[in-house]
Motif scaffolding. Structure first.
Motif, PDB file in Angstrom:
ATOM      1  N   GLU A 246      -3.747   1.538 -10.121  1.00 22.06           N
ATOM      2  CA  GLU A 246      -3.501   1.036  -8.613  1.00 22.06           C
ATOM      3  C   GLU A 246      -2.887   2.158  -7.848  1.00 22.06           C
ATOM      4  OE1 GLU A 246      -1.790  -2.830  -8.752  1.00 22.06           O
ATOM      5  OE2 GLU A 246      -3.583  -3.679  -9.787  1.00 22.06           O
ATOM      6  N   PHE A 247      -1.932   3.002  -8.518  1.00 23.53           N
ATOM      7  CA  PHE A 247      -1.180   4.035  -7.996  1.00 23.53           C
ATOM      8  C   PHE A 247      -2.178   5.348  -7.818  1.00 23.53           C
ATOM      9  CE2 PHE A 247       1.560   1.062  -9.720  1.00 23.53           C
ATOM     10  CZ  PHE A 247       2.756   1.043  -8.894  1.00 23.53           C
TER      11      PHE A 247
ATOM     12  N   ARG B 295       1.939   2.075  -3.466  1.00 20.05           N
ATOM     13  CA  ARG B 295       0.993   2.673  -4.250  1.00 20.05           C
ATOM     14  C   ARG B 295       0.694   4.091  -3.908  1.00 20.05           C
ATOM     15  NH1 ARG B 295      -3.239  -0.852  -3.661  1.00 20.05           N
ATOM     16  NH2 ARG B 295      -2.234  -2.502  -2.364  1.00 20.05           N
TER      17      ARG B 295
ATOM     18  N   LYS C 232       0.833  -1.162  -0.016  1.00 17.93           N
ATOM     19  CA  LYS C 232       0.003  -0.074  -0.217  1.00 17.93           C
ATOM     20  C   LYS C 232       0.732   1.365  -0.049  1.00 17.93           C
ATOM     21  CE  LYS C 232      -4.495   0.503   1.923  1.00 17.93           C
ATOM     22  NZ  LYS C 232      -5.406   0.164   3.040  1.00 17.93           N
TER      23      LYS C 232
END
Ligand SMILES: [Zn+2]
Ligand SMILES: [Zn+2]
Length: 535
Positions: free
Chosen positions: A422-423, A214, A211
């Motif tokens: 996703e980033f 990201r 996480k």
């Protein structure tokens, strides 16, 4: 008040399209320290860019570190050249790549003489410039500089510069690279290189990214190899084609790259075998010394990296030695031959293709991209019953030739967009590694379908500088991004005169070939006459 010196990073590419991957990151710290880091050091494979292998566009002695994303020759093939001309610092790669890479560099070394000959023929006016780019002794020195790194283990490669590898499904050992540049009192400058990212690999799980990564503000360098192709456009026909061939008792010849495709193919056939769909009388013959060596390496690496997949060979597999090769196609057993090279232009494929091409009850299956001027491309373009010239021979195409892109180790456009999404904080997305159409299409989609703040293309003509000035604060929104021209192209462009020479040479060759065939036919007629007349 006087401005504090800026914290800067430059990003430039030494390649234009898909091969010859080489990116330079120059980090300039406010205290005056500079670090020059090379991400990959690949060989140019495209015919139109091959001359760039011989251009000295970067002084190897000036580089402080090399970071390799994965073991593909278009990402590693110029390492020994750099070492030959003065590079002497560490070469980082994952521990698995460190196991696999040396054999490929020694193999490339063997091909150097051939490549140089080819270049001399293409550019006769500058023939003396083309010598092998490196020798075995350079590979040996390069291998000594290799530094294997585990995934997800952060390493401080210089004061203020940290590097971490993350898993990548492209090929075994591939890694995505996070480079974090830090200076006290300023915001970090973070680069993330996706290194030909693919989400899946049949030999190992590709865990999702943490996480914190990201969320990190990053400059992402992402490939666009299939930037204009979506997943639903890729037809999955390989399994059906193979099963049809089994039903017709056809021999199957498959061209495969020495790493990745060959082992994936073997695993595919093992799965078929387990499903009971691989006929019992069939034998699978694997040929190509580098491919065989890599297959054995895969077994030993997987035995510790992912033991559940270490036993990936079908029961009916046979490794072929050059000695056995000559009678293999005629031994009467139905078979699948998996051989190098993927595009059939090199390796034992040269021996097998003419034989299977002329066989009515055979299928040649391609499983990857067929570049221009390769034998694979010729086979696809030739219709059945037409003739193809291979080496000195003219052969009629009697067998079936099929191809598929489903085995590609590159990400498709829609998967790429999903990955980028996703980033949460991509400051700049640099599009890399793709033909012009793919790069442009992918860049347009990234602008429209992701929250990336800015998108740019990188190639030999342009470079980017990212910098923040201390007086302006440390917020990334204040980070300046500038595009600068980078004119790296020089020499070896074929002049019109050279092109004419090339054409003339081709015509002469064809004429000579025809004459040779006519004479052979004459001789055959004569000897038949002699036989008839009983002399
Ligand atoms: Zn690759
Ligand atoms: Zn690549």
């Amino acid at each position: 008040m006087k401005n504090k010196p800026a914290f800067k990073a430059y990003l430039s590419a030494y390649h234009n399209e898909v091969t010859g991957s080489r990116l330079l990151v120059v980090v300039e710290f406010p205290n005056g320290t500079k670090r020059r880091i090379l991400i990959d050091c690949g060989y140019f494979q495209e015919i139109k860019y091959r001359h760039l292998n011989y251009v000295d566009d970067l002084n190897p002695e000036s580089i402080d570190a090399m970071i390799i994303t994965h073991n593909h020759i278009d990402h590693t093939g110029l390492i020994p050249k750099f070492v030959r001309y003065g590079y002497h610092n560490k070469i980082y790669m994952t521990k698995i790549t460190q196991e696999l890479c040396p054999a490929f560099l020694y193999d490339s070394c063997e091909q150097q003489e051939e490549n140089a000959d080819d270049m001399r023929e293409r550019y006769p006016d500058e023939a003396d410039k083309f010598k092998p780019l490196y020798y075995a002794e350079d590979v040996e020195k390069a291998v000594d500089l290799f530094e294997g790194v585990s995934y997800r283990k952060t390493l401080e490669i210089f004061p203020g510069i940290k590097m971490t590898y993350f898993e990548n499904g492209h090929i075994l050992g591939a890694g995505m690279v996070l480079l974090q540049c830090h200076y006290d009192g300023m915001q970090d400058i973070n680069f993330f290189f996706t290194g030909d990212y693919r989400r899946k690999n049949c030999f190992y799980e590709v865990p999702s990214l943490p996480k914190w990564l990201r969320k990190l503000p990053i400059i992402m360098v992402h490939e666009s190899t299939y930037g204009s192709t979506n997943s639903n456009e890729i037809k999955k026909c390989f399994r059906d084609n193979v099963l049809t061939a089994f039903a017709k008792k056809q021999d199957i010849l498959i061209g495969a790259f020495a790493q990745g495709r060959m082992q994936e193919m073997l695993y595919f056939f093992k799965c078929l075998e387990e499903e009971g769909l691989l006929p019992e009388d069939y034998v699978i013959c694997v040929d190509g010394p580098l491919g065989i060596k890599t297959t054995h390496k895969y077994q030993s690496i997987l035995s510790w990296y992912n033991p559940s997949k270490a036993d990936f060979l079908p029961k009916c597999v046979e490794f072929v030695t050059p000695k056995d090769r000559s009678h293999l196609p005629f031994d009467g057993r139905p078979k699948i031959v998996i051989t190098t090279s993927g595009m059939l232009s090199n390796g034992p494929a040269h021996y097998y293709v003419p034989i299977y091409l002329a066989m009515k009850n055979a299928m040649i299956h391609l499983a990857g991209y067929a570049a221009e001027e390769t034998l694979a491309r010729k086979l696809l373009e030739c219709k059945r019953d037409e003739t193809i010239r291979i080496g000195g021979e003219v052969i009629e195409k009697k067998c079936i030739v099929k191809t598929t892109r489903e085995w590609s180790s590159h990400i498709t456009a829609d998967d790429g967009i999903e990955f980028i999404n996703e980033f949460e904080n991509i400051i700049f997305l640099a599009i890399n590694h793709g033909e012009e159409v793919s790069r442009n299409t992918f860049a347009k989609r990234a602008k429209e379908e992701t929250s990336v703040r800015e998108v740019g293309l990188i190639d030999r003509d342009e470079m980017y500088v990212f910098y923040q000035n201390a007086t302006k604060g440390v917020c990334y929104n204040d980070m300046l991004i500038k595009r600068l021209p980078a004119k790296l192209n020089s020499s070896y462009e074929m002049s019109s005169k050279q092109k004419d020479l090339e054409k003339r040479r081709k015509r002469q060759e064809e004429k000579a070939e025809k004459k040779k065939n006519r004479n052979a036919a004459k001789r055959a007629r004569k000897s038949q006459k002699k036989l008839k007349s009983g002399m």
